[in-house]
Design a protein around this motif. Sequence first.
Motif, short mmCIF file in Angstrom:
data_model
loop_
_atom_site.label_atom_id
_atom_site.label_comp_id
_atom_site.label_asym_id
_atom_site.label_seq_id
_atom_site.Cartn_x
_atom_site.Cartn_y
_atom_site.Cartn_z
N ASP A 184 0.88 -1.17 0.00
CA ASP A 184 0.00 0.00 0.00
C ASP A 184 0.92 1.21 0.00
O ASP A 184 1.52 1.56 1.02
CB ASP A 184 -0.89 -0.02 1.24
N GLU A 185 1.08 1.84 -1.17
CA GLU A 185 2.02 2.96 -1.28
C GLU A 185 1.69 4.10 -0.31
O GLU A 185 2.58 4.76 0.19
CB GLU A 185 2.02 3.51 -2.70
N ALA A 224 3.15 2.99 3.12
CA ALA A 224 4.53 2.52 3.20
C ALA A 224 5.40 3.64 3.77
O ALA A 224 5.12 4.82 3.55
CB ALA A 224 5.03 2.11 1.82
N GLY A 279 11.30 4.58 2.72
CA GLY A 279 11.54 3.28 2.10
C GLY A 279 12.02 2.27 3.11
O GLY A 279 11.96 2.49 4.32
N PRO A 339 7.93 3.63 -7.83
CA PRO A 339 6.56 3.97 -7.43
C PRO A 339 5.63 4.15 -8.64
O PRO A 339 6.09 4.44 -9.75
CB PRO A 339 6.72 5.29 -6.68
N THR A 340 4.33 4.01 -8.38
CA THR A 340 3.36 4.18 -9.46
C THR A 340 3.39 5.58 -10.04
O THR A 340 2.99 5.78 -11.19
CB THR A 340 1.93 3.86 -9.00
N SER A 341 3.88 6.55 -9.29
CA SER A 341 3.99 7.91 -9.82
C SER A 341 4.90 7.97 -11.03
O SER A 341 4.81 8.87 -11.85
CB SER A 341 4.48 8.88 -8.75
N PRO A 353 0.67 8.97 -10.89
CA PRO A 353 0.22 7.90 -10.00
C PRO A 353 -1.23 7.51 -10.27
O PRO A 353 -1.97 8.25 -10.90
CB PRO A 353 0.38 8.51 -8.61
N GLU A 379 -3.60 -1.27 -3.27
CA GLU A 379 -2.39 -2.09 -3.27
C GLU A 379 -1.80 -2.10 -4.67
O GLU A 379 -2.53 -2.23 -5.65
CB GLU A 379 -2.71 -3.53 -2.87
N GLY A 430 4.84 -3.84 -5.83
CA GLY A 430 6.05 -3.09 -5.49
C GLY A 430 7.33 -3.83 -5.83
O GLY A 430 8.41 -3.27 -5.77
N TRP A 485 5.25 -2.59 8.39
CA TRP A 485 4.98 -2.83 6.97
C TRP A 485 3.71 -3.65 6.81
O TRP A 485 3.45 -4.56 7.59
CB TRP A 485 6.13 -3.59 6.32
#
Length: 118
Positions: free
Chosen positions: A11-12, A15, A19, A49-51, A69, A75, A78, A106
């Motif tokens: 789950d960005e 998180a 990191g 990352p999805t970004s 993003p 979710e 990753g 985490w």
Amino acid sequence: MPRYLSMVRIDEANAPAEGPSPELMQRMGELIEEMTKAGVMLDTAGLTPTSQGTRVRWEKGELTVTDGPFTESKEVVGGYALIQAKDKAEAIEWTKRFLRVHEEHWTVTSEVREIAEG
């Protein structure tokens, strides 16, 4: 021996911004080394990352391209591990060990799927 893909989902939004900790990276490295020496680990990597990602979608005969993003995603994948194991149970046991190296703060989920051969 069959191969399995373990897709590591995180789950960005929850998180740690900094990191993985150095201690987590060390534990991961040690486990990956053990798995490699055992002939189980074929490949593994984390993903950006999805970004920094892009989705390409085919729907009703049309292609769309969307840059991240992706706010609708809770979710996201990753990272992954490509594992060669005698059976799914063994692949799941290695995956459990990987999840256990993470600190308690985490939330990590792995989806383990056999790769269809031929």
